[in-house]
Design a protein around this motif. Structure first.
Motif, short mmCIF file in Angstrom:
data_model
loop_
_atom_site.label_atom_id
_atom_site.label_comp_id
_atom_site.label_asym_id
_atom_site.label_seq_id
_atom_site.Cartn_x
_atom_site.Cartn_y
_atom_site.Cartn_z
N THR A 14 22.66 5.72 -67.91
CA THR A 14 21.28 5.51 -67.47
C THR A 14 20.95 6.48 -66.37
OG1 THR A 14 22.00 3.83 -65.89
CG2 THR A 14 21.43 3.06 -68.10
N ALA A 15 19.68 6.48 -65.96
CA ALA A 15 19.28 7.40 -64.89
C ALA A 15 19.97 7.05 -63.58
CB ALA A 15 17.76 7.35 -64.73
N ASP A 16 20.17 5.77 -63.30
CA ASP A 16 20.84 5.38 -62.05
C ASP A 16 22.29 5.81 -62.04
OD1 ASP A 16 18.48 4.26 -61.22
OD2 ASP A 16 18.99 2.24 -61.93
N SER A 17 23.01 5.57 -63.17
CA SER A 17 24.42 5.97 -63.22
C SER A 17 24.56 7.49 -63.14
CB SER A 17 25.07 5.44 -64.49
OG SER A 17 24.44 5.98 -65.65
N ARG A 41 25.33 20.84 -64.74
CA ARG A 41 25.33 19.98 -65.94
C ARG A 41 24.95 18.55 -65.58
NH1 ARG A 41 29.19 16.84 -67.68
NH2 ARG A 41 30.71 17.80 -66.27
N LEU A 42 25.47 18.03 -64.45
CA LEU A 42 25.14 16.66 -64.04
C LEU A 42 23.67 16.55 -63.64
CD1 LEU A 42 28.33 15.78 -61.97
CD2 LEU A 42 27.74 15.01 -64.27
N LEU A 84 18.11 14.61 -64.93
CA LEU A 84 16.69 14.86 -65.21
C LEU A 84 16.31 14.41 -66.62
CD1 LEU A 84 16.20 18.38 -63.56
CD2 LEU A 84 15.47 16.14 -62.68
N ARG A 85 17.20 14.64 -67.59
CA ARG A 85 16.91 14.23 -68.97
C ARG A 85 16.82 12.71 -69.08
NH1 ARG A 85 20.86 16.38 -70.89
NH2 ARG A 85 22.25 14.59 -71.24
N PRO A 134 11.30 5.74 -68.89
CA PRO A 134 10.15 4.91 -69.28
C PRO A 134 10.21 4.45 -70.75
CG PRO A 134 9.42 6.76 -67.98
CD PRO A 134 10.84 7.02 -68.28
N ARG A 135 10.60 5.37 -71.62
CA ARG A 135 10.69 4.99 -73.03
C ARG A 135 11.79 3.95 -73.25
NH1 ARG A 135 12.15 9.75 -77.03
NH2 ARG A 135 14.05 9.57 -75.75
N ARG A 136 12.89 4.10 -72.53
CA ARG A 136 13.98 3.12 -72.68
C ARG A 136 13.54 1.74 -72.19
NH1 ARG A 136 18.11 0.72 -70.07
NH2 ARG A 136 17.33 1.47 -68.07
N ARG A 137 12.78 1.70 -71.09
CA ARG A 137 12.31 0.42 -70.58
C ARG A 137 11.31 -0.22 -71.54
NH1 ARG A 137 11.42 1.67 -64.08
NH2 ARG A 137 13.65 2.03 -63.60
N ARG A 138 10.45 0.61 -72.15
CA ARG A 138 9.51 0.06 -73.12
C ARG A 138 10.25 -0.53 -74.32
NH1 ARG A 138 6.62 4.86 -71.95
NH2 ARG A 138 7.39 5.76 -73.91
#
Length: 279
Positions: A141-144, A170-171, A176-177, A183-187
């Motif tokens: 995820t973005a947080d991890s 790379r990290l 960023l990706r 947002p799409r994952r949360r939707r």
């Protein structure tokens, strides 16, 4: 009924040998062989040669009652390596009767059947736990990704300011990706939870209906059982409910204690020396 013969070869009529030669080897007694290694049926006398394990007929010379093995080869005649077996023309002593041979054959068949192993059940193999390298990692995820990137920058001396090393770049790109796809994952997650909640509501509405249908199906049977239990039985004797019958657990316990105390007092009075002296 005549038992089946033990010879695997096709039976042949007894034939006389063309030679009167007799082997110089000592006679072979059939009692020393296994019952399945010879056949004593009249006209079909066969024997498995102890030297080459070849089935060969037993023959007699003209005017003689001595049995001997017919001349035979260790391999089929006319093939490379065929040679005359040393057991050819060897005398054979039939020191068993047909009845004795059949009895031994039946006993051997019973013993063999008793030694047959039972069906072997294969042991169920326990599942092998996969190695750590074979485990599927948790989805990033973005947080991890952000925590991994910050940990790398705190330990890497080449990552300063906006400069990154190869791993740092790379990290950062992965962070960023994932941040853009968050947002799409949360939707998608919210849509999944909404669909799951709707399915649970439908299941909750259908459950009372299913229960009602089940009770309606068994209601006649339950009503019949209740009516049969309420109606008095013909010629039935009601249970006796006297005053001396305890109906509560407390009364039963106190009555048991009183009876125990009475028995103890009676035993003490019976064994008292004063009463014995008074008598």
């Amino acid at each position: 009924m005549t038992p089946p013969t033990a010879t695997p070869v096709a039976r042949q009529r007894k034939r006389r040998t063309r030679t009167t030669n007799v082997s110089c080897r000592p006679p072979l007694a059939v009692s020393t062989l296994l019952p399945i290694d010879y056949d004593l049926l009249p006209g079909f006398e066969h024997l498995r040669c102890p030297d080459c394990t070849t089935w060969c007929p037993l023959t007699t010379d003209k005017g003689s009652q001595e049995w001997k093995q017919a001349p035979h080869h260790t391999e089929r005649a006319g093939t490379p390596g065929a040679r005359r077996c040393s057991g050819s023309n060897r005398r054979v002593l039939l020191d068993l009767t047909i009845a004795q041979w059949q009895e031994q054959l039946a006993d051997a068949a019973k013993e063999t059947a008793s030694r047959r192993p039972t069906t072997v059940l294969k042991k169920v193999k326990a599942p092998v736990a996969p190695a750590v390298t074979q485990l599927d990692p948790a989805p990033a995820t973005a947080d991890s990704a952000r925590r991994t990137y910050e940990l790398h920058r705190s330990r890497c001396a080449a990552c300063t300011g906006r400069a990154h090393c190869q791993d740092g770049g790379r990290l950062a790109a992965a962070y960023l990706r994932l941040l853009q796809a968050e947002p799409r994952r949360r939707r998608n997650r919210a849509l999944y939870e909404e669909l799951h909640a709707a399915a649970e509501k439908v299941r909750a509405r259908e459950l009372p209906r299913q229960r009602h249908a089940q009770w309606a199906k068994v209601a006649p049977v339950v009503a019949a059982a209740d009516s049969a239990r309420i109606e008095p039985l013909a010629d039935a004797i009601a249970p006796i409910r006297g005053a001396e019958v305890p109906t509560e657990w407390r009364d039963s316990k106190e009555r048991a204690r009183a009876l125990a105390a009475d028995r103890t007092g009676a035993a003490i009075r019976e064994a008292s020396p004063l009463r014995v002296k008074a008598n």
